[in-house]
Design an enzyme around this catalytic site. Sequence first.
Site, short mmCIF file in Angstrom:
data_model
loop_
_atom_site.label_atom_id
_atom_site.label_comp_id
_atom_site.label_asym_id
_atom_site.label_seq_id
_atom_site.Cartn_x
_atom_site.Cartn_y
_atom_site.Cartn_z
N SER A 193 0.82 -1.21 0.00
CA SER A 193 0.00 0.00 0.00
C SER A 193 0.85 1.26 0.00
O SER A 193 0.48 2.26 -0.63
CB SER A 193 -1.01 -0.01 1.15
OG SER A 193 -0.42 -0.49 2.31
N ASP A 239 3.59 -8.51 9.51
CA ASP A 239 4.64 -9.34 8.91
C ASP A 239 6.04 -8.80 9.19
O ASP A 239 7.02 -9.52 9.07
CB ASP A 239 4.45 -9.42 7.39
CG ASP A 239 3.04 -9.84 7.01
OD1 ASP A 239 2.42 -10.58 7.79
OD2 ASP A 239 2.55 -9.42 5.94
N ARG A 283 3.12 -13.68 5.87
CA ARG A 283 3.35 -13.68 4.42
C ARG A 283 4.70 -14.32 4.12
O ARG A 283 4.96 -15.40 4.64
CB ARG A 283 3.22 -12.26 3.86
CG ARG A 283 2.38 -12.24 2.61
CD ARG A 283 2.08 -10.87 2.12
NE ARG A 283 3.08 -9.88 2.43
CZ ARG A 283 3.10 -8.67 1.91
NH1 ARG A 283 2.18 -8.33 1.04
NH2 ARG A 283 4.02 -7.80 2.23
N HIS A 319 -6.37 -14.53 11.69
CA HIS A 319 -6.54 -13.09 11.90
C HIS A 319 -6.57 -12.67 13.36
O HIS A 319 -6.59 -11.47 13.64
CB HIS A 319 -7.79 -12.62 11.16
CG HIS A 319 -7.65 -12.73 9.67
ND1 HIS A 319 -7.78 -13.93 9.02
CD2 HIS A 319 -7.31 -11.82 8.74
CE1 HIS A 319 -7.56 -13.74 7.73
NE2 HIS A 319 -7.27 -12.47 7.53
O1 F6P Z 1 0.06 -8.82 5.41
C1 F6P Z 1 -0.68 -9.07 6.56
C2 F6P Z 1 -1.41 -10.39 6.47
O2 F6P Z 1 -2.09 -10.59 7.68
C3 F6P Z 1 -0.50 -11.57 6.14
O3 F6P Z 1 0.24 -12.02 7.26
C4 F6P Z 1 -1.53 -12.55 5.63
O4 F6P Z 1 -0.92 -13.46 4.72
C5 F6P Z 1 -2.51 -11.67 4.90
O5 F6P Z 1 -2.36 -10.37 5.43
C6 F6P Z 1 -3.95 -12.09 5.05
O6 F6P Z 1 -4.73 -11.28 4.24
P1 F6P Z 1 -6.30 -11.19 4.32
O7 F6P Z 1 -6.64 -10.24 5.42
O8 F6P Z 1 -6.69 -10.69 2.98
O9 F6P Z 1 -6.82 -12.57 4.64
#
Ligand code: F6P
Length: 396
Positions: free
Chosen positions: A154, A177, A221, A319
């Site tokens: 971003s 990350d 990630r 999450h």
């Molecule tokens: O980049 C932050 C992150 O939480 C990563 O660790 C993870 O792979 C990704 O975003 C998950 O994305 P989303 O919220 O789209 O599921």
Amino acid sequence: MRACAVPAFASRLAPDGAVFATAQAFTTERGAAAMTEVKRIGILTSGGDCAGLNAVLRAVVFRAIQGYGWEVIGIRQGTHGLLARPVEAESLDLNLFTGQLLRIGGTILGTTNKGDPFDYPMADGSRRDRSAEMIEGYRMLGLDALIGIGGDGSLAILRRLAQQGGLNLVGIPKTIDNDLGHTEVSLGYATAVKVATDALDHLQPTAASHSRVMVLEVMGRDAGHIALNAGIAGGADVILIPEIPYRIDRVAEKIEALKGQGRNFALVVVAEAVRTEAGEPATQRQAGGALTYGGIGAYIGNRIAEATGAETRVTVLGHLQRGGMPTARDRLMASVFGVHAVDLIARGAFDRMVAWSARRAIDVALADAVATSHRVDPAGPLAHTARGLGIYLGDG
Ligand code: F6P
């Protein structure tokens, strides 16, 4: 939050886009902006959320209003707010931040990790460059500068917009990350590590009670920072990260060795981007179509069960690592970054990102920060610590 009608902003703009106002229209907390050029800054949160975003909004608002007498406009849903007409934005004032917001996760502005303005997915399935509309949205708000709080993706997009539109941009690094270059710490990372460490604290007693191998899959990630840091802090026996190749027979050997020492359980941490033995990433198609990492924990758990016969269970933390109450460290970094970002604007230092290095706030060229990925150094100090503790970290 006080609603901020965009047409009213537009009517305050001089034809060249400069923002001037009467004392009445723009009375500030200090009353200092009377009959002078008004400083109005925008702020947005972009990319995946993390703990500490509300704390950094608070720091920016406190510093900008109390320190400089500026107005702060919060743009909603990341860059998406700039596409809406009227532009989705609200004035953020001191009263908003008197109580709870420092302490709670998420972002009151909303955010998005979708919709690249240069390749924007339209309802009819086509893609379009909508960057000019976003820049127009920024101009409609009469902003002198913009603070973008984001990760590498971003912030790179925001920088491109800023270059194209001549916007005065300052970046603040945030990502659980911790993979942004040129800063030792990004916002949200400390909380994610705490959540993952807490998960190991919860898993260990149940693992020991049932004589099980517990596999914990964590986010990050393509970087293994969360896995490595939480794994060490949480007493893991095996830590698998994308930066270091592993062998499942060596994982099994480690677990057998623990058994030989009289241990009846094992804790295994796996970063989401770790590959299968065949080198395939484990991914999941989310509702809505996005492809994200997910599933390597189950793969590793199955392989451990096959190789050792141990009863194995898998937890995917997901999450949970992004939410929750920011740790003291993240609140501290939010405060440091927010104040420093506003001070950069005051100095006219744009196209910079605030950063943390050698115990102090610094700032670096935004272009350098987004161009450099910070991953775990397989020969670095924490990898050395993990190996020194007898943790299996891969590498043959
Ligand atoms: O980049 C932050 C992150 O939480 C990563 O660790 C993870 O792979 C990704 O975003 C998950 O994305 P989303 O919220 O789209 O599921």
